[in-house]
Design a protein around this motif. Structure first.
Motif: not given
Length: 177
Positions: A139-142, A147-151, A128-129, A123-124
């Protein structure tokens, strides 16, 4: 207290802090969705002037809310589950069952982080928009999803460590997860 236990307690406190921060972010996202959702309805039906960006940003906020809400719910052990048998078991037996089923959790989170990161980087790369009148970056959402899955993975590791401590008798079974 052995150095390993000191490090473990630091790890626990750090992960708990991150989960609490995610809870605050979730609260803000929920507030954002409520306020802008009402605003969108007001603009559309009262002012007859639909917004071209509110519904798209609310959809993005809901994805982020699911990510941070999952972290907060896992930290506070508030996921809905079928406790017919599990709740009646001793904490030590619950810890054994948690360890026995942890492989599936780790497998799922590993795949989510791996494939989620691949999708985010693509996406980066593609910049993607949203295909809407006002192009909002996707891409920020993707990136936020793996990242949250890693948390979540860190929270699962924390819980597994605590389960091991309960099983080995180094932590009392009545201690909070």
């Amino acid at each position: 207290m052995p150095a390993l236990m000191v490090a473990w307690r630091w790890f626990e406190r750090s992960i708990d802090f991150i989960a609490e921060v995610m809870g605050v972010i979730g609260w803000l996202l929920l507030l954002y969705c409520m306020v802008l959702g009402v605003t969108d309805v007001f603009l559309r039906y009262v002012m007859n002037a639909a917004s071209m960006w509110i519904s798209t940003t609310i959809q993005a906020a809901m994805v982020l809310l699911a990510c941070v809400g999952g972290i907060y719910a896992l930290k506070h052990d508030t996921f809905v589950r079928l406790d017919v048998f599990y709740a009646a078991l001793s904490r030590r037996t619950q810890a054994v069952l948690d360890l026995a089923t942890s492989g599936l959790t780790l497998l799922f989170l590993g795949a989510l982080i791996w494939k989620g990161w691949d999708a985010a980087m693509l996406s980066v790369k593609l910049d993607q928009h949203t295909p809407t009148a006002i192009a909002i970056p996707i891409y920020p959402i993707k990136i936020f999803i793996p990242v949250t899955a890693a948390i979540v993975l860190l929270l699962v590791i924390k819980q597994l460590g605590n389960d091991v401590l309960v099983i080995t008798g180094k932590r009392h079974a009545d201690t909070q997860r």
